[in-house]
Design a protein around this motif. Sequence first.
Motif, PDB file in Angstrom:
ATOM      1  N   LEU A  23       0.894  -1.282   0.087  1.00 44.55           N
ATOM      2  CA  LEU A  23       0.063   0.002   0.145  1.00 44.55           C
ATOM      3  C   LEU A  23       0.665   1.424   0.010  1.00 44.55           C
ATOM      4  CD1 LEU A  23      -3.005  -1.158   2.385  1.00 44.55           C
ATOM      5  CD2 LEU A  23      -3.007  -0.825  -0.080  1.00 44.55           C
ATOM      6  N   LEU A  24       2.185   1.132  -0.008  1.00 44.69           N
ATOM      7  CA  LEU A  24       3.160   2.340  -0.252  1.00 44.69           C
ATOM      8  C   LEU A  24       3.094   3.132   0.957  1.00 44.69           C
ATOM      9  CD1 LEU A  24       2.600   2.902  -4.090  1.00 44.69           C
ATOM     10  CD2 LEU A  24       4.445   1.433  -2.863  1.00 44.69           C
ATOM     11  N   THR A  41       0.953   7.672 -11.864  1.00 47.34           N
ATOM     12  CA  THR A  41       1.618   8.554 -12.706  1.00 47.34           C
ATOM     13  C   THR A  41       2.973   8.133 -12.947  1.00 47.34           C
ATOM     14  OG1 THR A  41       0.200  10.361 -11.484  1.00 47.34           O
ATOM     15  CG2 THR A  41       2.499  10.895 -12.258  1.00 47.34           C
ATOM     16  N   LEU A  42       3.620   7.311 -12.130  1.00 46.98           N
ATOM     17  CA  LEU A  42       4.974   6.866 -12.254  1.00 46.98           C
ATOM     18  C   LEU A  42       4.921   6.232 -13.297  1.00 46.98           C
ATOM     19  CD1 LEU A  42       7.821   6.464 -11.292  1.00 46.98           C
ATOM     20  CD2 LEU A  42       6.970   4.664  -9.682  1.00 46.98           C
ATOM     21  N   GLY A  43       4.113   4.924 -13.452  1.00 42.30           N
ATOM     22  CA  GLY A  43       3.971   4.180 -14.464  1.00 42.30           C
ATOM     23  C   GLY A  43       3.905   4.754 -15.892  1.00 42.30           C
ATOM     24  N   GLY A  44       2.989   5.770 -15.814  1.00 44.62           N
ATOM     25  CA  GLY A  44       2.785   6.791 -17.257  1.00 44.62           C
ATOM     26  C   GLY A  44       4.060   7.329 -17.688  1.00 44.62           C
ATOM     27  N   ARG A  57      11.428   5.453  -3.113  1.00 45.09           N
ATOM     28  CA  ARG A  57      12.539   4.589  -3.826  1.00 45.09           C
ATOM     29  C   ARG A  57      12.038   3.948  -5.232  1.00 45.09           C
ATOM     30  NH1 ARG A  57      12.260   3.107   2.071  1.00 45.09           N
ATOM     31  NH2 ARG A  57      10.741   1.734   1.589  1.00 45.09           N
ATOM     32  N   ARG A  58      10.760   3.938  -5.446  1.00 45.10           N
ATOM     33  CA  ARG A  58      10.398   3.382  -6.574  1.00 45.10           C
ATOM     34  C   ARG A  58      10.577   4.674  -7.861  1.00 45.10           C
ATOM     35  NH1 ARG A  58       5.182  -0.443  -6.597  1.00 45.10           N
ATOM     36  NH2 ARG A  58       5.707  -1.537  -4.741  1.00 45.10           N
ATOM     37  N   ALA A 104      19.970   6.709  -3.720  1.00 48.71           N
ATOM     38  CA  ALA A 104      18.587   7.025  -3.126  1.00 48.71           C
ATOM     39  C   ALA A 104      17.389   5.889  -3.199  1.00 48.71           C
ATOM     40  CB  ALA A 104      18.173   8.292  -3.761  1.00 48.71           C
ATOM     41  N   ALA A 105      17.491   5.032  -4.132  1.00 47.59           N
ATOM     42  CA  ALA A 105      16.474   4.099  -4.291  1.00 47.59           C
ATOM     43  C   ALA A 105      16.966   2.882  -3.268  1.00 47.59           C
ATOM     44  CB  ALA A 105      16.535   3.569  -5.553  1.00 47.59           C
ATOM     45  N   SER A 106      18.191   2.776  -2.959  1.00 50.74           N
ATOM     46  CA  SER A 106      18.674   1.698  -1.985  1.00 50.74           C
ATOM     47  C   SER A 106      18.358   2.251  -0.507  1.00 50.74           C
ATOM     48  CB  SER A 106      20.120   1.634  -2.014  1.00 50.74           C
ATOM     49  OG  SER A 106      20.392   1.449  -3.491  1.00 50.74           O
ATOM     50  N   LEU A 107      18.286   3.497  -0.071  1.00 57.12           N
ATOM     51  CA  LEU A 107      17.819   3.885   1.200  1.00 57.12           C
ATOM     52  C   LEU A 107      16.750   3.334   1.828  1.00 57.12           C
ATOM     53  CD1 LEU A 107      19.188   7.588   0.915  1.00 57.12           C
ATOM     54  CD2 LEU A 107      20.156   5.733   2.340  1.00 57.12           C
TER      55      LEU A 107
END
Length: 316
Positions: A49-50, A230-233, A265-266, A290-293
């Motif tokens: 659910l992020l 939005t991210l996927g688009g 992160r995504r 930053a994604a790894s944090l």
Amino acid sequence: PEEGAAPADDDRLGLLFLVCTPDLASETRLALALRFVCGVSTEAIAEVLLVEHFAMSARLTRAKQQIQRAGIRFSTPDDRELDARLGDVLSTVYLLYTTGYSVPSASSLHLTLTALELARALRQLRPDDLETAGLLSLLLLTDARSATRLSAGGELVTLEDADRRHWDQSRIQEGFDLAVIALPGGGCFALQAGIAGLHSSAATWEQTDWAAISTLYHGLSRVWPAPVVTLGGIIARSHLGPSELDRAAVELRRIGGQASAELDRRIFAALADVEERRGAWGSALEALAAASLGEQNEAVLRYYARAANRLQQRAR
């Protein structure tokens, strides 16, 4: 056990409809259904659910207190109430599958099989509902590619590098047939099934129809205006040419920091990919860091480490 045809009177479905009472907020209903009917851990629910783990724990605690304080009683819904609760039940099954799919393992396989069984049971229960057809289509098309998500050594394999010869064609065909039924309804799951179908129909990564996928994401954002959509688009449009790739780098930076740390992160992972394709090795490395944090998935962290090593070599 092999996934089979689940009966429409599956007891688990009855419990899902029971828990999805309108006396509770929508996000609370989903969390309760996943935790206490499907047996998903609080940490896994938070991830899918992020939201942060502590926030989900607090949400479940407040829900139990509300149930006790307000004297909420769970009663078997009638046909009219079943229809009103169907959307929440579909969402719960979708999230159950996503929970298992996001971290491949022996235990997660049980979650994905259970979700597929429940989706088939819902299809039997509501054969004329287009979103129910869309959900089953989406799960089948996604599951058809599951065998190629990990290498023999247990490392993550991207869709770009997947060996498409090992995709389950019978499951893809069944998903396609259902998508054809569902898409005219223009619902959330139907549109996602269309996106999954376009990925599944591409013989190679290079043949992916990114223009059509972008169009479907645009439609999806209208019926489900969520940050993850939005991210996927943005990701889809970034494959449409150099100008869209540059635009994606700007947009990804703009949407960062507006939701949860999990979603951020995504976003950073997507930004790392975009910057690598732009040839900006340093920026890609920063985004990967930053994604790894805070990332807890060891397979994902190993993937990031391999990507960082590749970028460092290119930078040199």
